[in-house]
Design a protein around this motif. Structure first.
Motif, PDB file in Angstrom:
ATOM      1  N   VAL A   1       3.721 -18.407  34.231  1.00 59.81           N
ATOM      2  CA  VAL A   1       2.883 -19.054  33.505  1.00 59.81           C
ATOM      3  C   VAL A   1       3.096 -17.548  32.446  1.00 59.81           C
ATOM      4  O   VAL A   1       2.776 -16.844  32.675  1.00 59.81           O
ATOM      5  N   ILE A   2       4.138 -17.890  31.504  1.00 59.71           N
ATOM      6  CA  ILE A   2       4.751 -17.539  30.596  1.00 59.71           C
ATOM      7  C   ILE A   2       3.970 -17.229  29.252  1.00 59.71           C
ATOM      8  O   ILE A   2       3.834 -18.748  28.461  1.00 59.71           O
ATOM      9  N   PHE A   3       3.137 -16.510  29.100  1.00 60.31           N
ATOM     10  CA  PHE A   3       2.284 -15.715  28.268  1.00 60.31           C
ATOM     11  C   PHE A   3       2.772 -15.066  26.901  1.00 60.31           C
ATOM     12  O   PHE A   3       2.840 -13.902  27.216  1.00 60.31           O
ATOM     13  N   THR A   4       2.851 -15.177  25.986  1.00 58.50           N
ATOM     14  CA  THR A   4       3.663 -15.087  24.995  1.00 58.50           C
ATOM     15  C   THR A   4       2.906 -15.153  24.248  1.00 58.50           C
ATOM     16  O   THR A   4       1.975 -15.669  23.188  1.00 58.50           O
ATOM     17  N   SER A   5       2.765 -13.189  22.863  1.00 54.56           N
ATOM     18  CA  SER A   5       1.373 -13.258  22.221  1.00 54.56           C
ATOM     19  C   SER A   5       1.733 -12.602  21.454  1.00 54.56           C
ATOM     20  O   SER A   5       2.808 -11.187  21.402  1.00 54.56           O
ATOM     21  N   THR A   6       1.085 -12.129  20.478  1.00 60.28           N
ATOM     22  CA  THR A   6       1.325 -11.142  19.251  1.00 60.28           C
ATOM     23  C   THR A   6      -0.395 -10.757  18.900  1.00 60.28           C
ATOM     24  O   THR A   6      -1.186 -11.290  18.772  1.00 60.28           O
ATOM     25  N   ARG A   7      -0.301  -9.360  18.430  1.00 62.18           N
ATOM     26  CA  ARG A   7      -1.645  -8.724  18.978  1.00 62.18           C
ATOM     27  C   ARG A   7      -1.895  -8.976  17.326  1.00 62.18           C
ATOM     28  O   ARG A   7      -1.128  -8.694  16.356  1.00 62.18           O
ATOM     29  N   SER A   8      -3.288  -8.551  17.523  1.00 59.53           N
ATOM     30  CA  SER A   8      -4.494  -8.634  16.079  1.00 59.53           C
ATOM     31  C   SER A   8      -4.685  -6.932  16.176  1.00 59.53           C
ATOM     32  O   SER A   8      -3.859  -6.574  16.731  1.00 59.53           O
ATOM     33  N   ALA A   9      -5.022  -6.027  14.768  1.00 52.21           N
ATOM     34  CA  ALA A   9      -4.891  -5.093  14.841  1.00 52.21           C
ATOM     35  C   ALA A   9      -6.324  -4.865  15.423  1.00 52.21           C
ATOM     36  O   ALA A   9      -7.610  -5.862  15.394  1.00 52.21           O
ATOM     37  N   GLY A  10      -5.491  -3.539  15.530  1.00 54.38           N
ATOM     38  CA  GLY A  10      -6.881  -2.689  16.410  1.00 54.38           C
ATOM     39  C   GLY A  10      -7.257  -2.896  18.060  1.00 54.38           C
ATOM     40  O   GLY A  10      -6.979  -4.296  18.593  1.00 54.38           O
ATOM     41  N   ASP A  11      -8.229  -1.986  18.813  1.00 54.63           N
ATOM     42  CA  ASP A  11      -8.051  -2.379  20.407  1.00 54.63           C
ATOM     43  C   ASP A  11      -8.983  -3.511  20.326  1.00 54.63           C
ATOM     44  O   ASP A  11      -9.144  -4.472  20.982  1.00 54.63           O
TER      45      ASP A  11
ATOM     46  N   GLY B   1      -0.817 -23.789  22.776  1.00 55.16           N
ATOM     47  CA  GLY B   1      -1.075 -22.300  21.933  1.00 55.16           C
ATOM     48  C   GLY B   1      -2.837 -22.717  21.573  1.00 55.16           C
ATOM     49  O   GLY B   1      -3.345 -23.332  22.159  1.00 55.16           O
ATOM     50  N   PRO B   2      -3.493 -21.930  20.612  1.00 54.13           N
ATOM     51  CA  PRO B   2      -4.288 -21.502  20.508  1.00 54.13           C
ATOM     52  C   PRO B   2      -4.986 -22.593  19.733  1.00 54.13           C
ATOM     53  O   PRO B   2      -6.375 -23.335  19.638  1.00 54.13           O
ATOM     54  N   ASP B   3      -4.239 -23.596  18.994  1.00 56.77           N
ATOM     55  CA  ASP B   3      -4.680 -25.249  18.365  1.00 56.77           C
ATOM     56  C   ASP B   3      -4.426 -26.006  19.337  1.00 56.77           C
ATOM     57  O   ASP B   3      -3.918 -26.903  19.160  1.00 56.77           O
TER      58      ASP B   3
ATOM     59  N   ARG C   1     -11.855 -14.893  23.275  1.00 56.31           N
ATOM     60  CA  ARG C   1     -12.302 -13.163  22.813  1.00 56.31           C
ATOM     61  C   ARG C   1     -10.876 -13.343  22.254  1.00 56.31           C
ATOM     62  O   ARG C   1     -10.079 -13.141  21.151  1.00 56.31           O
ATOM     63  N   GLY C   2      -9.757 -14.047  23.433  1.00 58.46           N
ATOM     64  CA  GLY C   2      -8.413 -13.888  22.782  1.00 58.46           C
ATOM     65  C   GLY C   2      -8.099 -14.805  21.883  1.00 58.46           C
ATOM     66  O   GLY C   2      -7.082 -13.864  21.103  1.00 58.46           O
ATOM     67  N   ARG C   3      -8.046 -15.673  21.604  1.00 59.17           N
ATOM     68  CA  ARG C   3      -8.366 -16.651  20.477  1.00 59.17           C
ATOM     69  C   ARG C   3      -9.075 -15.905  19.403  1.00 59.17           C
ATOM     70  O   ARG C   3      -8.610 -15.999  17.963  1.00 59.17           O
ATOM     71  N   ASP C   4     -10.229 -15.961  19.191  1.00 65.29           N
ATOM     72  CA  ASP C   4     -11.256 -15.207  17.974  1.00 65.29           C
ATOM     73  C   ASP C   4     -10.511 -13.740  17.865  1.00 65.29           C
ATOM     74  O   ASP C   4     -10.832 -13.409  16.102  1.00 65.29           O
ATOM     75  N   VAL C   5     -10.575 -12.961  18.635  1.00 62.11           N
ATOM     76  CA  VAL C   5     -10.207 -11.589  18.157  1.00 62.11           C
ATOM     77  C   VAL C   5      -8.804 -11.320  18.137  1.00 62.11           C
ATOM     78  O   VAL C   5      -7.984 -10.501  17.691  1.00 62.11           O
ATOM     79  N   TRP C   6      -8.313 -11.275  19.383  1.00 61.68           N
ATOM     80  CA  TRP C   6      -7.575 -10.047  20.127  1.00 61.68           C
ATOM     81  C   TRP C   6      -5.801 -10.886  19.937  1.00 61.68           C
ATOM     82  O   TRP C   6      -5.240  -9.583  19.716  1.00 61.68           O
TER      83      TRP C   6
ATOM     84  N   ASP D   1      -3.431 -12.822  17.480  1.00 57.14           N
ATOM     85  CA  ASP D   1      -2.698 -13.570  15.879  1.00 57.14           C
ATOM     86  C   ASP D   1      -2.274 -14.933  16.386  1.00 57.14           C
ATOM     87  O   ASP D   1      -2.102 -15.762  15.653  1.00 57.14           O
ATOM     88  N   ASP D   2      -1.232 -14.405  17.280  1.00 56.79           N
ATOM     89  CA  ASP D   2      -0.526 -16.247  17.895  1.00 56.79           C
ATOM     90  C   ASP D   2      -0.599 -15.940  19.692  1.00 56.79           C
ATOM     91  O   ASP D   2      -0.117 -14.824  19.667  1.00 56.79           O
ATOM     92  N   TYR D   3      -0.017 -16.915  19.941  1.00 56.65           N
ATOM     93  CA  TYR D   3       0.256 -16.802  21.410  1.00 56.65           C
ATOM     94  C   TYR D   3       0.719 -18.139  21.652  1.00 56.65           C
ATOM     95  O   TYR D   3       0.359 -19.416  21.404  1.00 56.65           O
ATOM     96  N   GLN D   4       1.344 -18.256  22.711  1.00 55.66           N
ATOM     97  CA  GLN D   4       2.258 -20.010  23.788  1.00 55.66           C
ATOM     98  C   GLN D   4       2.250 -19.464  24.950  1.00 55.66           C
ATOM     99  O   GLN D   4       2.049 -18.800  25.833  1.00 55.66           O
TER     100      GLN D   4
END
Lengths: 108, 108
Positions: free
Chosen positions: B14-24, A103-105, B82-87, B89-92
């Motif tokens: 490659v299975i990428f699971t994510s939740t987005r932060s608010a805003g585009d 993950g990110p960490d 940019r994904g880690r910093d902005v887009w 919330d979390d991912y795996q």
């Protein structure tokens, strides 16, 4: 639906990609029941699911034999047949061995 | 977005699971660009994607080294940051070896 909390690899992922036919035809109820039932099976690790047009459900299992056993559970066999006959226009199942996860960490 | 047309196994998922932060915040444009760029990489086999709250993107590669090379492509490295910093919330990310694949008509 949220992230599956999986252990360190290796474990098995079953990637189920599908397109739905028109109408519910009992799909939502059976789908929820299958998630509940899967969660009770030996070796179940978690499930992640999303749909917008294409649906992707990834279920995670301790190993291939745990995933194969779930495929044979009677109520699931009945649901699979109804899936082929009614609910899905098309689908693809891919059974895979997860070898690395992060993950990110970092690793987790 | 539709089914990836993958060859017979084995290959890498490659299975990428994510939740987005608010805003585009430039996400949609960059996301489309990354799919285009990935498709030009050696060993790219296809990609499947869905999001409703949780997002799941599965990209398919000829082997692990092809997937690893894509992770290192400069524009993709920038997008990952940019994904880690902005887009997100979390991912795996889970890297997996597909060992078996079948659809409603059997193996394919």
């Amino acid at each position: 639906m949220t992230f599956a909390q999986t252990p360190p690899p290796p474990y098995t992922a079953v990637i189920f990609t599908s397109t739905r036919s028109a109408g519910d035809n009992g799909y939502e109820v059976m789908s929820a029941r299958m998630v509940e039932l899967a969660a009770q099976q030996p070796g179940f690790l978690g499930v992640e699911s999303a749909r917008d047009g294409l649906g992707i459900t990834v279920s995670y299992w301790a190993d291939e034999s745990a995933a194969a056993a779930w495929k044979q559970v009677t109520q699931h066999v009945i649901a699979q047949k109804r899936g082929r006959d009614v609910w899905y226009d098309d689908y693809q199942v891919r059974v895979a061995t997860v070898v690395r996860s992060y993950g990110p960490d970092g690793l987790r």
